[in-house]
Design an enzyme around this catalytic site. Sequence first.
Site, PDB file in Angstrom:
ATOM      1  N   ALA A 136       0.872  -1.147  -0.166  1.00 17.24           N
ATOM      2  CA  ALA A 136       0.025   0.069  -0.053  1.00 17.24           C
ATOM      3  C   ALA A 136       0.853   1.136   0.239  1.00 17.24           C
ATOM      4  O   ALA A 136       2.115   1.101  -0.109  1.00 17.24           O
ATOM      5  CB  ALA A 136      -1.005  -0.064   1.122  1.00 17.24           C
ATOM      6  N   SER A 137       0.301   2.077   0.236  1.00 15.00           N
ATOM      7  CA  SER A 137       0.944   3.521  -0.055  1.00 15.00           C
ATOM      8  C   SER A 137       1.795   4.052   1.347  1.00 15.00           C
ATOM      9  O   SER A 137       3.248   4.594   0.968  1.00 15.00           O
ATOM     10  CB  SER A 137       0.033   4.743  -0.039  1.00 15.00           C
ATOM     11  OG  SER A 137      -0.965   4.883   1.273  1.00 15.00           O
ATOM     12  N   ALA A 139       2.934   1.349   3.500  1.00 15.02           N
ATOM     13  CA  ALA A 139       3.587   0.186   4.210  1.00 15.02           C
ATOM     14  C   ALA A 139       3.299  -1.080   3.385  1.00 15.02           C
ATOM     15  O   ALA A 139       2.282  -0.999   2.331  1.00 15.02           O
ATOM     16  CB  ALA A 139       3.209  -0.105   5.527  1.00 15.02           C
ATOM     17  N   GLN A 140       3.948  -2.032   3.304  1.00 13.34           N
ATOM     18  CA  GLN A 140       3.685  -3.448   2.755  1.00 13.34           C
ATOM     19  C   GLN A 140       3.633  -4.458   3.799  1.00 13.34           C
ATOM     20  O   GLN A 140       4.400  -4.411   4.857  1.00 13.34           O
ATOM     21  CB  GLN A 140       4.347  -3.612   1.578  1.00 13.34           C
ATOM     22  CG  GLN A 140       5.832  -3.893   1.736  1.00 13.34           C
ATOM     23  CD  GLN A 140       6.711  -3.980   0.365  1.00 13.34           C
ATOM     24  OE1 GLN A 140       6.653  -3.578  -0.565  1.00 13.34           O
ATOM     25  NE2 GLN A 140       7.962  -4.927   0.351  1.00 13.34           N
ATOM     26  N   VAL A 141       3.195  -5.657   3.484  1.00 16.42           N
ATOM     27  CA  VAL A 141       2.916  -6.643   4.400  1.00 16.42           C
ATOM     28  C   VAL A 141       3.688  -8.001   3.849  1.00 16.42           C
ATOM     29  O   VAL A 141       3.484  -8.403   2.828  1.00 16.42           O
ATOM     30  CB  VAL A 141       1.637  -7.190   4.824  1.00 16.42           C
ATOM     31  CG1 VAL A 141       1.390  -8.386   5.681  1.00 16.42           C
ATOM     32  CG2 VAL A 141       0.864  -5.851   5.380  1.00 16.42           C
ATOM     33  N   LYS A 155       4.280  -5.939   8.984  1.00 18.63           N
ATOM     34  CA  LYS A 155       4.195  -4.817   8.071  1.00 18.63           C
ATOM     35  C   LYS A 155       5.294  -4.004   8.285  1.00 18.63           C
ATOM     36  O   LYS A 155       5.914  -3.785   9.296  1.00 18.63           O
ATOM     37  CB  LYS A 155       2.877  -4.160   8.710  1.00 18.63           C
ATOM     38  CG  LYS A 155       2.124  -2.943   7.869  1.00 18.63           C
ATOM     39  CD  LYS A 155       0.886  -2.624   8.505  1.00 18.63           C
ATOM     40  CE  LYS A 155       0.281  -1.451   7.435  1.00 18.63           C
ATOM     41  NZ  LYS A 155      -1.027  -0.964   8.072  1.00 18.63           N
ATOM     42  N   ASP A 290     -11.249   2.589   8.842  1.00 19.94           N
ATOM     43  CA  ASP A 290     -11.223   2.076   7.440  1.00 19.94           C
ATOM     44  C   ASP A 290     -11.790   0.783   7.097  1.00 19.94           C
ATOM     45  O   ASP A 290     -11.117   0.001   6.680  1.00 19.94           O
ATOM     46  CB  ASP A 290      -9.733   2.214   7.072  1.00 19.94           C
ATOM     47  CG  ASP A 290      -9.401   2.378   5.471  1.00 19.94           C
ATOM     48  OD1 ASP A 290     -10.396   2.527   4.952  1.00 19.94           O
ATOM     49  OD2 ASP A 290      -8.231   2.048   5.113  1.00 19.94           O
TER      50      ASP A 290
END
Length: 522
Positions: A136-137, A139-141, A155, A290
Amino acid sequence: MFQNIATLFRLLSIARVLARHDALAALEEQRIVPGKLAAIAIWWGRRLSKRNVKGRPGQKLAAALTELGPSFIKLGQFLSTRADILGDQLAADLAQLQDQLPPFSGDEAKKIVEAELRGDLDQFFLFFDEAPISAASIAQVHFAETLDGDPVAVKVLRPGVEENFRKDLKLFYSLAALLEKARPSLRRFKLLEVVETFHNTVRLEMDLRMEAAGACELGDNFRDDFSYDTPEIDWDRTAKRVLTMSRIEGIPLDDREALLAAGHDLEEVLTTAAAIFFNQVFRDGFFHGDQHPGNLFVGDDGRIVAVDFGIMGRVDKNTRYFLADMLIALLQKDYLKLAQAHVTAGMIPANQSIETFAQALRSVCQPIMGKDLSDFSFAKMLGQMLHLAESFDMIIQPHLLLLQKNMVMAEGVSRGLDESLNLWTISQPLVEEWVIKNRGPEARVKEGLSTLSNSIETLPKLISNLESASEMFSQQGLRLHSKTIQDFHRESSGTAKWAFIVAVASFAFSIGFTVNFILFYS
C-alpha cells in the site's frame, strides 16, 4: 508563497500529471481555481490534456492522485469524507481510490526490520518471505514465521515515506493558504484545519506502534464477544516502522460467492457485522476507521476479523448522545427537535434561526424517511445534513465525517451481499435498546442525579472557601486597592458613589447570608 524552486517544479509536475489524466476538470467543476495565474495555468493544462480519457471527473482525479504517489492517495481518501466540499459524486469517486502501489524490494524490507528491531533477522524469525502479500501507500506486508514456529504477518513502512510526506504536506499547507486567500468563500471550510487534521492522521498512521495499540484496544473491547476478532500483536517484534501480528485467515467480507460456497448465511453475517459496527460506535466510542471490505474477513467459524488499524475513530459520549437524540427525532419526524439537537451539539451557531434550520432538515430528511426501510440510507441522510453547512455555517466535526464514510462503506457491503437486507433495519433493535437505556427518561434522571452528585462532591470545598471569605471579611473588612478608591472618588458622581456603596454592602451581605444558609442546612 512558494519559497523555493523545488516547490515550483513540484507544482508543475503535479499539473502535468493532472493534465495527462484530464483531471483538471474536477478542479474547474468545483470552482476552486486559486487566482488568475492559476486559472491561466489550468487553461493551458486543459489544452494539453488528453481528450479521450474516459470516466467522470472524480474518476480521472483518482487516477491522477494514484500516479502522484502515497501522500496524494492518502489525501484523496481523506478528502472522500468531505462531500460537503467536493460534492457527493466526486467524494464517492475518491472513496474508490485503491491504496495499492508497486512493492519495494524484499531485501530493503529486511534491512528496515533489522534496523528497527536492532538485530539480525534470524534472531527474530525462522522464515521471512521476501515477496510481500500486499503493498500500500505507506507500508507493505510480508508473511513470516517466528522462532517458536508461529505464523505471523509483518508490516513494514516504506523507505523514505516519512520524508516524502513531510515535503508534500508543506505543499498542501501552502495550497490551502493560497485557496483561502484567493477564494474567501472557501474559508468556512477551514482548509488549513483540514490539512492539519490530515497531517495528524497520517503522522499517527506512520507510527506502527500506534496501529498496534489501536488493534489491542479494539480487541480488548471485544474480548468477551465471540463475533469479532483482531490479530494478536507481537510487541517483541514491533517498533515504529515494523508491526508484527498473528496471521489471520478468512473470506473477504464482500466476496458473496465465496461466502455462500463456504456455507455462510449472508443474513447472519450482516447481522453480526451490524452489531459489531453499532457496538464500536455507541457502546465503546472507538471504531475501526477504514472498514472497507479488503480489511474485513469472515472466518470459518463465522467470526469477523479485521486488519489494518492505522485509522481509528473516536466518538465521545456527548456525540453519541447527539446521534441518539438525532435518531429519536428522526423516528418521531420532529424536525424542530432535530434542529435543537444540532444546536446543543454546537454544530449550528446560536445566531441561526432554529425554525429555518428545522425546515431545511425536513427538506432533506422527509424524502428519505418516506421510503421503505430496505431503501433507507442513514449514511446518505447524514451526509445531506452535513451539506447544510453552506447555508447555516455548520461546524463540521471530523469524527462525524469519518463515521459517515464508514457508514457508506458498511451500507455498500450490505447491499452487495444482499440487496433485500438493510444494515440499519438489522441494527434497529440494537439502536432502540441503546436509546432507551442511555437517552430514555430513566437514563436522563440518572444523568441528572450524577450531575447533582458531582455538585455535592464540590460542596465541602465551596463551604470551606465561603467560610474563609466570611472570616477574612469579619476580621479585616472589605479591602480595596488605594488606586481604585482614588479613581472612584475622582470620576464618580454622588449617585454613582451611593450605588457603589450599596453594591459593596449587598456583596458583603450575600457572602454572609450564603455561608450561614449553607452551614445551617449542612
